[in-house]
Design a protein around this motif. Structure first.
Motif, PDB file in Angstrom:
ATOM      1  N   LEU A 169     -10.862  -2.107 -12.218  1.00 43.29           N
ATOM      2  CA  LEU A 169     -11.350  -1.712 -10.899  1.00 43.29           C
ATOM      3  C   LEU A 169     -12.692  -2.347 -10.560  1.00 43.29           C
ATOM      4  O   LEU A 169     -13.225  -2.153  -9.479  1.00 43.29           O
ATOM      5  N   GLY A 170     -13.256  -3.094 -11.510  1.00 48.18           N
ATOM      6  CA  GLY A 170     -14.534  -3.746 -11.279  1.00 48.18           C
ATOM      7  C   GLY A 170     -15.734  -2.916 -11.691  1.00 48.18           C
ATOM      8  O   GLY A 170     -16.870  -3.343 -11.545  1.00 48.18           O
ATOM      9  N   GLU A 171     -15.504  -1.713 -12.221  1.00 52.45           N
ATOM     10  CA  GLU A 171     -16.604  -0.888 -12.702  1.00 52.45           C
ATOM     11  C   GLU A 171     -17.162  -1.508 -13.977  1.00 52.45           C
ATOM     12  O   GLU A 171     -16.413  -1.948 -14.838  1.00 52.45           O
ATOM     13  N   THR A 172     -18.484  -1.556 -14.085  1.00 48.59           N
ATOM     14  CA  THR A 172     -19.090  -2.162 -15.272  1.00 48.59           C
ATOM     15  C   THR A 172     -19.930  -1.147 -16.034  1.00 48.59           C
ATOM     16  O   THR A 172     -20.404  -0.165 -15.473  1.00 48.59           O
ATOM     17  N   ARG A 173     -20.092  -1.410 -17.304  1.00 45.06           N
ATOM     18  CA  ARG A 173     -20.954  -0.613 -18.160  1.00 45.06           C
ATOM     19  C   ARG A 173     -21.677  -1.578 -19.083  1.00 45.06           C
ATOM     20  O   ARG A 173     -21.065  -2.442 -19.684  1.00 45.06           O
ATOM     21  N   GLU A 174     -22.997  -1.419 -19.177  1.00 48.02           N
ATOM     22  CA  GLU A 174     -23.781  -2.251 -20.081  1.00 48.02           C
ATOM     23  C   GLU A 174     -23.957  -1.511 -21.391  1.00 48.02           C
ATOM     24  O   GLU A 174     -24.322  -0.338 -21.412  1.00 48.02           O
TER      25      GLU A 174
ATOM     26  N   THR B 194     -22.313  10.937 -25.973  1.00 51.44           N
ATOM     27  CA  THR B 194     -23.712  10.787 -26.395  1.00 51.44           C
ATOM     28  C   THR B 194     -24.692  10.906 -25.245  1.00 51.44           C
ATOM     29  O   THR B 194     -25.872  10.622 -25.416  1.00 51.44           O
ATOM     30  N   ALA B 195     -24.239  11.332 -24.091  1.00 49.60           N
ATOM     31  CA  ALA B 195     -25.126  11.434 -22.926  1.00 49.60           C
ATOM     32  C   ALA B 195     -26.323  12.317 -23.249  1.00 49.60           C
ATOM     33  O   ALA B 195     -26.191  13.354 -23.884  1.00 49.60           O
ATOM     34  N   GLY B 196     -27.501  11.886 -22.851  1.00 50.35           N
ATOM     35  CA  GLY B 196     -28.711  12.673 -23.052  1.00 50.35           C
ATOM     36  C   GLY B 196     -29.525  12.292 -24.271  1.00 50.35           C
ATOM     37  O   GLY B 196     -30.636  12.773 -24.436  1.00 50.35           O
ATOM     38  N   GLU B 197     -29.011  11.438 -25.137  1.00 50.65           N
ATOM     39  CA  GLU B 197     -29.772  11.005 -26.302  1.00 50.65           C
ATOM     40  C   GLU B 197     -30.858  10.027 -25.865  1.00 50.65           C
ATOM     41  O   GLU B 197     -30.762   9.387 -24.828  1.00 50.65           O
ATOM     42  N   ILE B 198     -31.883   9.871 -26.664  1.00 52.56           N
ATOM     43  CA  ILE B 198     -33.012   9.004 -26.322  1.00 52.56           C
ATOM     44  C   ILE B 198     -32.816   7.639 -26.977  1.00 52.56           C
ATOM     45  O   ILE B 198     -32.582   7.562 -28.180  1.00 52.56           O
ATOM     46  N   PRO B 199     -32.920   6.537 -26.211  1.00 53.18           N
ATOM     47  CA  PRO B 199     -32.774   5.208 -26.801  1.00 53.18           C
ATOM     48  C   PRO B 199     -33.735   4.980 -27.965  1.00 53.18           C
ATOM     49  O   PRO B 199     -34.879   5.407 -27.925  1.00 53.18           O
ATOM     50  N   TYR B 200     -33.260   4.300 -28.971  1.00 53.41           N
ATOM     51  CA  TYR B 200     -33.960   3.918 -30.196  1.00 53.41           C
ATOM     52  C   TYR B 200     -34.296   5.106 -31.087  1.00 53.41           C
ATOM     53  O   TYR B 200     -34.792   4.925 -32.184  1.00 53.41           O
TER      54      TYR B 200
ATOM     55  N   VAL C 273     -26.830   2.369 -30.478  1.00 50.12           N
ATOM     56  CA  VAL C 273     -26.003   1.848 -29.396  1.00 50.12           C
ATOM     57  C   VAL C 273     -26.476   2.514 -28.116  1.00 50.12           C
ATOM     58  O   VAL C 273     -26.602   3.738 -28.064  1.00 50.12           O
ATOM     59  N   ILE C 274     -26.774   1.722 -27.089  1.00 50.74           N
ATOM     60  CA  ILE C 274     -27.273   2.259 -25.829  1.00 50.74           C
ATOM     61  C   ILE C 274     -26.254   1.960 -24.735  1.00 50.74           C
ATOM     62  O   ILE C 274     -25.928   0.796 -24.485  1.00 50.74           O
ATOM     63  N   PHE C 275     -25.720   3.009 -24.142  1.00 51.33           N
ATOM     64  CA  PHE C 275     -24.775   2.900 -23.041  1.00 51.33           C
ATOM     65  C   PHE C 275     -25.568   3.080 -21.758  1.00 51.33           C
ATOM     66  O   PHE C 275     -26.087   4.169 -21.506  1.00 51.33           O
ATOM     67  N   ASP C 276     -25.661   2.035 -20.947  1.00 51.33           N
ATOM     68  CA  ASP C 276     -26.487   2.052 -19.748  1.00 51.33           C
ATOM     69  C   ASP C 276     -27.910   2.400 -20.182  1.00 51.33           C
ATOM     70  O   ASP C 276     -28.565   1.576 -20.760  1.00 51.33           O
ATOM     71  N   PHE C 277     -28.392   3.620 -19.997  1.00 51.79           N
ATOM     72  CA  PHE C 277     -29.739   3.973 -20.436  1.00 51.79           C
ATOM     73  C   PHE C 277     -29.746   5.172 -21.367  1.00 51.79           C
ATOM     74  O   PHE C 277     -30.775   5.800 -21.562  1.00 51.79           O
ATOM     75  N   GLU C 278     -28.624   5.503 -21.966  1.00 45.17           N
ATOM     76  CA  GLU C 278     -28.516   6.616 -22.907  1.00 45.17           C
ATOM     77  C   GLU C 278     -28.211   6.055 -24.290  1.00 45.17           C
ATOM     78  O   GLU C 278     -27.298   5.248 -24.444  1.00 45.17           O
ATOM     79  N   GLY C 279     -28.945   6.478 -25.307  1.00 43.74           N
ATOM     80  CA  GLY C 279     -28.765   5.935 -26.640  1.00 43.74           C
ATOM     81  C   GLY C 279     -28.129   6.904 -27.600  1.00 43.74           C
ATOM     82  O   GLY C 279     -28.159   8.111 -27.397  1.00 43.74           O
ATOM     83  N   ALA C 280     -27.534   6.368 -28.650  1.00 42.81           N
ATOM     84  CA  ALA C 280     -26.907   7.185 -29.688  1.00 42.81           C
ATOM     85  C   ALA C 280     -26.777   6.367 -30.959  1.00 42.81           C
ATOM     86  O   ALA C 280     -26.645   5.150 -30.892  1.00 42.81           O
ATOM     87  N   PRO C 281     -26.811   7.024 -32.117  1.00 47.40           N
ATOM     88  CA  PRO C 281     -26.541   6.288 -33.352  1.00 47.40           C
ATOM     89  C   PRO C 281     -25.068   5.913 -33.391  1.00 47.40           C
ATOM     90  O   PRO C 281     -24.227   6.659 -32.907  1.00 47.40           O
ATOM     91  N   PRO C 282     -24.735   4.739 -33.919  1.00 50.04           N
ATOM     92  CA  PRO C 282     -23.337   4.343 -33.967  1.00 50.04           C
ATOM     93  C   PRO C 282     -22.548   5.190 -34.952  1.00 50.04           C
ATOM     94  O   PRO C 282     -23.069   5.631 -35.963  1.00 50.04           O
ATOM     95  N   SER C 283     -21.298   5.423 -34.644  1.00 58.57           N
ATOM     96  CA  SER C 283     -20.391   6.155 -35.528  1.00 58.57           C
ATOM     97  C   SER C 283     -19.494   5.137 -36.226  1.00 58.57           C
ATOM     98  O   SER C 283     -19.413   3.985 -35.802  1.00 58.57           O
ATOM     99  N   PRO C 284     -18.798   5.529 -37.292  1.00 60.64           N
ATOM    100  CA  PRO C 284     -17.897   4.581 -37.967  1.00 60.64           C
ATOM    101  C   PRO C 284     -16.833   4.006 -37.028  1.00 60.64           C
ATOM    102  O   PRO C 284     -16.553   2.806 -37.083  1.00 60.64           O
TER     103      PRO C 284
END
Length: 73
Positions: free
Chosen positions: A33-38, A8-14, A49-60
């Motif tokens: 490894l300690g890598e985090t994702r919000e 979903t990279a590149g989608e606009i939040p909300y 659903v917003i991954f870091d700062f990229e948004g997408a509609p949720p899938s089933p």
């Protein structure tokens, strides 16, 4: 979660939602490894659903994971 975020990279939040979300669940995921994702999840006004700062509609499939982690909205 990482696969869904990459897809979903590149989608606009909300996604131009006309109503502001009333609630936002925030997950901070960390791998061995300690890598985090919000991940921010709004499932009331406009389900997004917003991954870091990229948004997408949720899938089933993604909804099923979120329901397991957060409970049903």
């Amino acid at each position: 979660m990482n696969a869904a975020a990459d897809a979903t990279a590149g989608e606009i939040p909300y996604l131009d939602c006309k109503a502001l979300p009333g609630t936002v669940d925030v997950l901070v995921l960390r791998d061995v490894l300690g890598e985090t994702r919000e991940v921010r999840v709004t499932r009331d006004a406009c389900p997004v659903v917003i991954f870091d700062f990229e948004g997408a509609p949720p899938s089933p499939a993604l909804n099923a994971v979120l329901d397991r982690l957060l409970g049903r909205p």
